[in-house]
Design an enzyme around this catalytic site. Structure first.
Site, PDB file in Angstrom:
ATOM      1  NE  ARG A   1      -7.687  10.519  -4.670  1.00 41.21           N
ATOM      2  CZ  ARG A   1      -7.781  11.671  -5.278  1.00 41.21           C
ATOM      3  NH1 ARG A   1      -7.421  11.779  -6.516  1.00 41.21           N
ATOM      4  NH2 ARG A   1      -8.272  12.734  -4.661  1.00 41.21           N
TER       5      ARG A   1
ATOM      6  CG  HIS B   1       4.912   0.213   1.574  1.00 46.07           C
ATOM      7  ND1 HIS B   1       4.543   1.201   0.680  1.00 46.07           N
ATOM      8  CD2 HIS B   1       6.241   0.381   1.796  1.00 46.07           C
ATOM      9  CE1 HIS B   1       5.614   1.927   0.393  1.00 46.07           C
ATOM     10  NE2 HIS B   1       6.651   1.454   1.050  1.00 46.07           N
TER      11      HIS B   1
ATOM     12  N   GLY C   1      -1.397   8.988   8.502  1.00 47.06           N
ATOM     13  CA  GLY C   1      -0.125   9.311   7.851  1.00 47.06           C
ATOM     14  C   GLY C   1       0.061   8.473   6.584  1.00 47.06           C
ATOM     15  CB  VAL C   2       2.324   8.678   3.737  1.00 42.64           C
ATOM     16  CG1 VAL C   2       2.721   7.844   2.525  1.00 42.64           C
ATOM     17  CG2 VAL C   2       1.466   9.855   3.303  1.00 42.64           C
ATOM     18  CG  ASP C   3       3.223   3.873   2.868  1.00 42.46           C
ATOM     19  OD1 ASP C   3       2.108   3.392   2.629  1.00 42.46           O
ATOM     20  OD2 ASP C   3       3.970   4.309   1.982  1.00 42.46           O
TER      21      ASP C   3
HETATM   22  C1  GAR Z   1       2.548  -4.139  -4.872  1.00 47.83           C
HETATM   23  O1  GAR Z   1       3.934  -4.381  -4.953  1.00 47.83           O
HETATM   24  C2  GAR Z   1       2.216  -3.323  -3.637  1.00 47.83           C
HETATM   25  O2  GAR Z   1       3.023  -3.647  -2.535  1.00 47.83           O
HETATM   26  C3  GAR Z   1       2.513  -1.923  -4.125  1.00 47.83           C
HETATM   27  O3  GAR Z   1       2.011  -1.900  -5.436  1.00 47.83           O
HETATM   28  C4  GAR Z   1       2.090  -3.204  -5.997  1.00 47.83           C
HETATM   29  C5  GAR Z   1       0.722  -3.582  -6.528  1.00 47.83           C
HETATM   30  O4  GAR Z   1       0.799  -4.779  -7.259  1.00 47.83           O
HETATM   31  N1  GAR Z   1       1.895  -0.942  -3.304  1.00 47.83           N
HETATM   32  C6  GAR Z   1       2.451   0.230  -3.032  1.00 47.83           C
HETATM   33  O5  GAR Z   1       3.520   0.576  -3.479  1.00 47.83           O
HETATM   34  C7  GAR Z   1       1.643   1.109  -2.113  1.00 47.83           C
HETATM   35  N2  GAR Z   1       2.386   2.272  -1.741  1.00 47.83           N
HETATM   36  P1  GAR Z   1      -0.514  -5.583  -7.623  1.00 47.83           P
HETATM   37  O6  GAR Z   1      -1.464  -4.582  -8.321  1.00 47.83           O
HETATM   38  O7  GAR Z   1      -0.055  -6.640  -8.556  1.00 47.83           O
HETATM   39  O8  GAR Z   1      -1.103  -6.134  -6.354  1.00 47.83           O
END
Ligand code: GAR
Length: 200
Positions: A90, A108, A142-144
């Site tokens: 979120r 990320h 910002g976003v990321d």
């Molecule tokens: C991870 O790969 C993280 O980098 C990504 O979600 C996954 C969570 O895995 N995050 C994003 O994409 C944020 N934009 P996890 O719940 O096993 O840690």
């Protein structure tokens, strides 16, 4: 000892990597609370099994400012020093970001600024890059887009699909996130503009 909050929406494998690193004495910090916007997030069960305090703050249908305000209230109440987003799906608004300036980290699954937002591994495959990876960064408005703390690269193979690439990146995430948190809690880095530089 710095007090961490972990925010997650899903599986929680990055949370587990952080918790393991603390348990092994490699990261001088304690997890004060694990927060999710989804009651069904498997990461919450993993946290409970480790005896950690968990909190669900549902986000569905809640306006961003109201959500940010509830989150800030809870995290301040727990006297959190550092907020670690670990698959927290979120977007947090300015109200939240300003409450913890340079104290929010995110991981990320791409080499930012390439492929921000959702489905980064799919974006990398479709673009045809030969290397991707992961980034731990400070969260700005910002976003990321915030200052980069650490990155790790992995090759993209011809045989890869989204799942195999995500798995290769995830292994690096688990190594990188505790390391980046360690840099901050030990006060090893400072900001020069948007560059993160070592103090010593
Ligand atoms: C991870 O790969 C993280 O980098 C990504 O979600 C996954 C969570 O895995 N995050 C994003 O994409 C944020 N934009 P996890 O719940 O096993 O840690």
């Amino acid at each position: 000892m710095k007090r961490l909050a972990i925010l997650l929406s899903g599986r929680g494998s990055n949370f587990e990597a952080i918790a393991d690193s603390i348990k092994r004495g490699r990261l001088p910090a304690r997890i004060e609370v694990v927060v999710s916007n989804l009651a069904s997030a498997p990461g919450l069960d993993k946290a409970r099994r480790r005896g950690l305090k968990t909190l669900v703050i549902p986000s569905r249908g809640v306006p961003r400012e109201d959500y940010d305000r509830s989150l800030v209230y809870e995290l301040k109440r727990h006297r959190v020093d550092l907020v670690c987003l670990a698959g927290f799906m979120r977007i947090l608004g300015p109200l939240f970001v300003r409450a913890f300036p340079n104290r929010i980290l995110n991981i990320h699954p791409s080499l930012l600024p390439a492929f921000p937002g959702l489905n980064s591994q799919r974006q990398a495959l479709e673009y045809g890059v030969q290397f991707s990876g992961c980034t731990v960064h400070l969260v700005d408005e910002g976003v990321d887009s915030g200052p980069i703390l650490l990155q790790a690269a992995v090759p993209v193979l011809e045989s890869d699909d989204e799942e195999s690439l995500a798995a290769r990146i995830l292994a690096e995430e688990h190594r990188l996130y505790p390391q980046a948190i360690g840099m901050l809690v030990r006060g090893e880095v400072r900001l020069e503009g948007r560059r993160v530089v070592r103090r010593f």
